[in-house]
Design a protein around this motif. Structure first.
Motif, short mmCIF file in Angstrom:
data_model
loop_
_atom_site.label_atom_id
_atom_site.label_comp_id
_atom_site.label_asym_id
_atom_site.label_seq_id
_atom_site.Cartn_x
_atom_site.Cartn_y
_atom_site.Cartn_z
N GLY A 70 10.42 -2.91 -6.05
CA GLY A 70 10.04 -1.66 -6.71
C GLY A 70 11.22 -1.02 -7.41
N SER A 74 9.35 4.14 -5.30
CA SER A 74 8.61 2.99 -4.78
C SER A 74 9.56 1.96 -4.18
CB SER A 74 7.77 2.36 -5.90
OG SER A 74 6.81 3.26 -6.38
N LEU A 139 5.67 -2.74 -6.05
CA LEU A 139 5.39 -1.33 -5.81
C LEU A 139 5.75 -0.51 -7.03
CD1 LEU A 139 7.23 -1.15 -2.35
CD2 LEU A 139 4.81 -1.61 -2.70
N THR A 140 4.76 0.15 -7.62
CA THR A 140 5.01 1.04 -8.75
C THR A 140 3.80 1.95 -8.93
OG1 THR A 140 5.11 1.14 -11.18
CG2 THR A 140 4.40 -0.93 -10.22
N GLN A 202 1.73 5.23 -0.99
CA GLN A 202 2.42 3.95 -0.86
C GLN A 202 3.03 3.79 0.51
OE1 GLN A 202 4.96 4.15 -4.42
NE2 GLN A 202 3.75 2.51 -5.31
#
Length: 303
Positions: A70, A74, A139-140, A202
């Motif tokens: 990420g 993130s 992850l974003t 997240q």
């Protein structure tokens, strides 16, 4: 050109109107109102989360690593989740890892332009000697970060399992991930500040993924962390308490058996519940891939 208007993470929140004119309590109330929505948004995606976890478990072996990739918030959340797995579940730091655009320094100092380098994302994941045994999760919040996309594209190309956690619908990252998770939490109380609701979502999902995988791998028995490392006095006492709670024995016996078991909680539990010595317990655990929960449940069912 990036069309930010298409990203739900960049929309303005009606709950933010005149927020700068409110007193502290009212600002907190509005933030809290938004935070309450996150768990319900995550709940809607439980099936997608379970698909990713089952995909991980399907290929998981002694060589498998779970790698989070990420940038910004993130990336930091991925590293946080990875760093908490060794002390919680006794796994080596190599088994769950996190990488962030901009490198280790980006954990503490913002390196906003690093996320735009697609090629660097590929290079960074390649430098880890990635194999088809591994799992890479991008992850974003926006789902469009080039650095993360570059890493996932390479992981896909060598046959690794790929997943993603985004807070936007129909994102580019979701389209290239084998197991996409899109949890749309809506506009932030501060427009575009995705460290808030998006980051919370997240974090919740990362907790779910690592915890469920570790449970299925036998790191948990009856809700207790049975791979706890007895590296200080507090943890030794916790280990004894775990043994007492899972076997029903008294403190003195837990203390004695833990010493006999070489401070290994799983071995101690097996020795007590199956009434066997350390050597036999060790052999049985090895036969069950060190999964004490499966070992005990199967022997209990047969009894």
């Amino acid at each position: 050109m990036i069309d930010l208007n298409r990203l739900s993470t960049e929309e303005n929140n009606k709950n933010s109107k005149d927020i700068e004119l409110q007193d502290s309590f009212e600002i907190l109330r509005r933030i809290n109102d938004e935070d309450k929505k996150v768990a319900f948004c995550v709940e809607k995606k439980l099936k997608d989360i379970s698909k990713l976890i089952d995909g991980i478990l399907k290929v998981y072996n002694e060589n498998t690593r779970i790698i989070y990739v990420g940038s910004g918030t993130s990336g930091r959340l991925g590293i946080l989740d990875a760093s908490e797995c060794p002390p919680t579940y006794g796994v080596s730091p190599e088994k769950v890892q996190g990488i962030i655009a901009g490198g280790k320094e980006a954990m503490f100092f913002a390196k906003e332009n690093a996320e735009d380098n697609r090629e660097q994302g590929k290079k960074d994941i390649m430098s880890m000697n990635l194999t088809s045994n591994d799992v890479v999760i991008g992850l974003t919040a926006s789902g469009r970060t080039p650095y993360v996309i570059g890493a996932i594209e390479y992981a896909d190309s060598i046959g690794a399992v790929t997943g993603s956690i985004t807070c936007s619908e129909n994102s580019e990252l979701s389209r290239i991930s084998q197991y996409p998770i899109e949890v749309v939490v809506g506009p932030e109380i501060v427009t575009g500040s995705t460290r808030m609701k998006s980051g919370t979502a997240q974090k919740m999902i990362l907790n779910m993924i690592s915890t469920t995988v570790m449970i299925k791998l036998g790191k948990v028995f009856s809700g207790y962390m049975v791979d706890v490392k007895t590296s200080n006095y507090k943890l030794i006492e916790r280990a004894k308490r775990i043994i007492m709670e899972t076997t029903g024995c008294k403190y003195e016996k837990a203390d004695m058996i833990l010493i006999e078991a070489g401070n290994n909680v799983k071995t101690a539990i097996t020795m007590i519940l199956l009434n066997i010595d350390k050597e036999t317990a060790t052999k049985k655990l090895k036969k069950y891939d060190n999964n004490v929960a499966r070992l005990i449940h199967e022997h209990t069912d047969k009894a």
